[in-house]
Design an enzyme around this catalytic site. Structure first.
Site, PDB file in Angstrom:
ATOM      1  N   GLU A   1       0.835  -1.224   0.000  1.00  0.00           N
ATOM      2  CA  GLU A   1       0.000   0.000   0.000  1.00  0.00           C
ATOM      3  C   GLU A   1       0.863   1.265   0.000  1.00  0.00           C
ATOM      4  OE1 GLU A   1      -3.793  -0.014   1.875  1.00  0.00           O
ATOM      5  OE2 GLU A   1      -3.835  -2.194   1.911  1.00  0.00           O
TER       6      GLU A   1
HETATM    7  N1  CAA Z   1      -6.030  12.160  -3.964  1.00  0.00           N
HETATM    8  C1  CAA Z   1      -6.581  12.561  -5.153  1.00  0.00           C
HETATM    9  N2  CAA Z   1      -5.829  12.846  -6.240  1.00  0.00           N
HETATM   10  C2  CAA Z   1      -4.490  12.714  -6.135  1.00  0.00           C
HETATM   11  C3  CAA Z   1      -3.859  12.303  -4.942  1.00  0.00           C
HETATM   12  C4  CAA Z   1      -4.688  12.022  -3.822  1.00  0.00           C
HETATM   13  N3  CAA Z   1      -4.183  11.616  -2.667  1.00  0.00           N
HETATM   14  N4  CAA Z   1      -2.521  12.255  -5.137  1.00  0.00           N
HETATM   15  C5  CAA Z   1      -2.312  12.628  -6.395  1.00  0.00           C
HETATM   16  N5  CAA Z   1      -3.499  12.911  -7.002  1.00  0.00           N
HETATM   17  C6  CAA Z   1      -3.709  13.393  -8.355  1.00  0.00           C
HETATM   18  C7  CAA Z   1      -2.918  14.676  -8.572  1.00  0.00           C
HETATM   19  O1  CAA Z   1      -3.672  15.800  -8.175  1.00  0.00           O
HETATM   20  C8  CAA Z   1      -2.668  14.662 -10.066  1.00  0.00           C
HETATM   21  O2  CAA Z   1      -3.857  15.080 -10.726  1.00  0.00           O
HETATM   22  P1  CAA Z   1      -3.787  16.037 -12.036  1.00  0.00           P
HETATM   23  O3  CAA Z   1      -3.012  15.242 -13.060  1.00  0.00           O
HETATM   24  O4  CAA Z   1      -5.202  16.249 -12.373  1.00  0.00           O
HETATM   25  O5  CAA Z   1      -3.044  17.244 -11.598  1.00  0.00           O
HETATM   26  C9  CAA Z   1      -2.502  13.183 -10.378  1.00  0.00           C
HETATM   27  O6  CAA Z   1      -3.161  12.473  -9.305  1.00  0.00           O
HETATM   28  C10 CAA Z   1      -1.045  12.752 -10.453  1.00  0.00           C
HETATM   29  O7  CAA Z   1      -0.433  13.060  -9.207  1.00  0.00           O
HETATM   30  P2  CAA Z   1       1.160  13.051  -8.992  1.00  0.00           P
HETATM   31  O8  CAA Z   1       1.793  13.880 -10.051  1.00  0.00           O
HETATM   32  O9  CAA Z   1       1.428  13.380  -7.580  1.00  0.00           O
HETATM   33  O10 CAA Z   1       1.490  11.531  -9.296  1.00  0.00           O
HETATM   34  P3  CAA Z   1       2.885  10.781  -9.327  1.00  0.00           P
HETATM   35  O11 CAA Z   1       2.946   9.992 -10.579  1.00  0.00           O
HETATM   36  O12 CAA Z   1       4.003  11.716  -9.002  1.00  0.00           O
HETATM   37  O13 CAA Z   1       2.726   9.670  -8.164  1.00  0.00           O
HETATM   38  C11 CAA Z   1       2.761   8.742  -5.957  1.00  0.00           C
HETATM   39  C12 CAA Z   1       2.501   9.956  -6.876  1.00  0.00           C
HETATM   40  C13 CAA Z   1       2.347   9.257  -4.600  1.00  0.00           C
HETATM   41  C14 CAA Z   1       4.206   8.289  -5.943  1.00  0.00           C
HETATM   42  C15 CAA Z   1       1.835   7.572  -6.408  1.00  0.00           C
HETATM   43  O14 CAA Z   1       2.247   7.020  -7.630  1.00  0.00           O
HETATM   44  C16 CAA Z   1       1.749   6.488  -5.370  1.00  0.00           C
HETATM   45  O15 CAA Z   1       1.004   6.591  -4.391  1.00  0.00           O
HETATM   46  N6  CAA Z   1       2.503   5.373  -5.575  1.00  0.00           N
HETATM   47  C17 CAA Z   1       2.413   4.219  -4.696  1.00  0.00           C
HETATM   48  C18 CAA Z   1       1.374   3.264  -5.177  1.00  0.00           C
HETATM   49  C19 CAA Z   1       0.943   2.328  -4.119  1.00  0.00           C
HETATM   50  O16 CAA Z   1       0.674   2.708  -2.981  1.00  0.00           O
HETATM   51  N7  CAA Z   1       0.813   1.070  -4.489  1.00  0.00           N
HETATM   52  C20 CAA Z   1       0.357   0.070  -3.591  1.00  0.00           C
HETATM   53  C21 CAA Z   1      -0.542  -0.891  -4.293  1.00  0.00           C
HETATM   54  S1  CAA Z   1      -1.803  -1.513  -3.304  1.00  0.00           S
HETATM   55  C22 CAA Z   1      -1.163  -2.802  -2.445  1.00  0.00           C
HETATM   56  O17 CAA Z   1      -0.040  -2.830  -2.071  1.00  0.00           O
HETATM   57  C23 CAA Z   1      -2.220  -3.780  -2.149  1.00  0.00           C
HETATM   58  C24 CAA Z   1      -1.855  -4.915  -1.306  1.00  0.00           C
HETATM   59  O18 CAA Z   1      -1.346  -5.880  -1.783  1.00  0.00           O
HETATM   60  C25 CAA Z   1      -2.228  -4.929   0.105  1.00  0.00           C
END
Ligand code: CAA
Length: 418
Positions: A375
């Site tokens: 996550e």
């Molecule tokens: N809420 C709503 N919108 C959001 C947001 C949020 N928290 N964070 C970003 N956004 C939106 C931004 O506003 C932006 O929108 P616009 O294009 O309209 O401006 C868009 O999303 C892109 O945002 P970023 O430029 O910040 O995106 P990024 O590519 O730089 O990535 C990151 C940001 C935080 C690194 C993200 O990629 C991330 O969270 N990565 C980790 C993924 C993750 O947690 N994976 C886990 C998988 S689930 C899992 O593990 C399940 C399991 O097995 C238990």
């Protein structure tokens, strides 16, 4: 925004309902989770008896809105339950909470029809859920997905492969993120509901894991999987990345709570052991170095717990917003780092026995590691936190006058918020 608003002022109110759900979870954890944890870990088997007990007790209704047959009890109640289950078996904590992760895209972004069709079944525990975001080449970079969904008449056809799908095989409903528009930067991705048994949708590999062995983590394959257009979450293309981020903001306090449960479970075992294990003619809990370890473990666990509850309560009270996103990331990161530290120290308290699988503490150690990874790795959480801090710096104008301008001149630094 005033500077004071950068500080979370959160009253944590535990509703009677949340406390009742917590008590039910504790009972199930004591009766059918902890007693089976070691055996099922060794066999890599899912605790279906415990999952059925959760369903019977109505615990899958926790995050489902009342209009769709749920309790509307929120993220704080979900966190209390995840903590109780993880105290007994960290893997079973995620086996439960991943159902919330998988259903949040529908709860937060689904159409009325999707909510009516799926949420009551999820709440009743009739259908389990999984979340398919990560891929072999898109883990932390969640927008770099390769799985595609192409419109074909009234359907979409999904192709590609997902990695690390927790609950895969057990789950009946999969929320799947796929590229619908390669040319768009911010509207590339859409989310779909894929049901188990849809032709072309298979599980090709069940992972052999270091920890949380009782919950399956799999690779899911999509070979021309045809789903009706009404399974496009929210009914609009391009909303997938936003839905994924909002979902993770809602789900991360649940991971934090698992970590708090895992820490407390390890601390409890170490505490009991330290009172019984005699060395140098006294229980080792009488030795100051062991006391320091136990005291540090307790302080860290409690700090993590309070931040987790605050993050969960904030989401329940104010919904998705940037402050809550930061809080969720802080809670997840701190609590899972604490879980790893506490589990490591707990093994140390057990000494040579701690390294042996005959004792339950080795499993806590193995299970803790994934909390810092899934996550969103703790590196990603720190990115999220730091990005918010950089934005908040722009709102701390009144502090600028205390920083000599020569600092900027000397290093040629640009004011990011200017
Ligand atoms: N809420 C709503 N919108 C959001 C947001 C949020 N928290 N964070 C970003 N956004 C939106 C931004 O506003 C932006 O929108 P616009 O294009 O309209 O401006 C868009 O999303 C892109 O945002 P970023 O430029 O910040 O995106 P990024 O590519 O730089 O990535 C990151 C940001 C935080 C690194 C993200 O990629 C991330 O969270 N990565 C980790 C993924 C993750 O947690 N994976 C886990 C998988 S689930 C899992 O593990 C399940 C399991 O097995 C238990």
């Amino acid at each position: 925004m005033q500077a004071a608003e950068n500080v979370m002022q959160q009253n944590i109110v535990f509703s009677e309902q949340a406390l009742e759900l917590q008590a039910l979870a504790r009972k199930i954890a004591d009766e059918v989770v902890r007693p089976k944890a070691a055996e099922l870990d060794e066999k890599h088997e899912y605790n279906m008896e415990a999952a059925q007990a959760l369903a019977k007790a109505g615990l899958f209704k926790t995050w489902i809105p009342k209009e769709y047959g749920g309790h509307s009890a929120g993220v704080l109640a979900l966190s209390l339950i995840a903590e109780e289950l993880a105290k007994a078996d960290s893997g079973f904590g995620v086996a439960f909470a991943v159902n919330a992760l998988g259903s949040f895209p529908i709860v937060l972004g689904g159409t009325e029809e999707q909510k009516k069709k799926y949420l009551p079944l999820i709440g009743n525990g009739e259908k389990f859920v999984a979340f398919c975001l990560s891929e072999k080449f898109a883990g932390s970079d969640a927008s770099g997905l390769a799985v595609t969904a192409v419109k074909d008449g009234d359907d979409y056809i999904i192709n590609g492969e997902k990695k690390w799908t927790t609950n895969g095989g057990i789950a009946d409903i999969y929320t799947v993120f796929a590229v619908t528009d390669r040319t768009s930067r911010s509207r590339r991705i859409s989310a779909f509901i894929v049901e188990k048994g849809t032709p072309g949708f298979t599980i090709n590999k069940v992972e052999n894991k270091m920890g949380i062995r009782g919950v399956p983590v799999v690779e899911t394959h999509f070979d021309n999987v045809r789903v009706p257009a009404e399974n496009l979450i929210g009914g609009r293309e391009g909303m997938g990345f936003k839905h994924a981020m909002m979902t993770l903001d809602h789900a991360r306090p649940g991971v934090a709570a698992q970590a708090v449960g895992a820490s407390q479970g390890a601390l409890d075992l170490a505490n009991v052991y330290a009172n019984r294990r005699v060395q140098f003619k006294v229980p080792i809990s009488q030795h100051q170095m062991v006391q320091k370890m136990l005291a540090d473990m307790a302080m860290k666990t409690e700090s993590a717990r309070q931040l987790t509850y605050a993050a969960a309560a904030a989401i329940d009270e104010k919904g998705p917003n940037p402050m809550n996103s930061k809080m969720a990331a802080m809670a997840k990161c701190l609590s899972s780092d604490v879980a790893m530290e506490v589990a490591t120290d707990a093994v140390q308290v057990f000494g040579g026995y701690g390294f042996m699988e005959d004792y339950p503490i080795a499993k806590f150690f193995r299970d803790a590691k994934i909390l810092q990874i899934y996550e969103g790795t703790n590196q990603v959480q720190r990115i999220v936190i730091a990005r918010h801090l950089i934005r908040e710096a722009g709102e701390l104008e009144h502090l600028k006058e205390f920083i000599p301008t020569e600092t900027q001149e000397r290093y040629g630094a640009e004011d990011l918020n200017a």
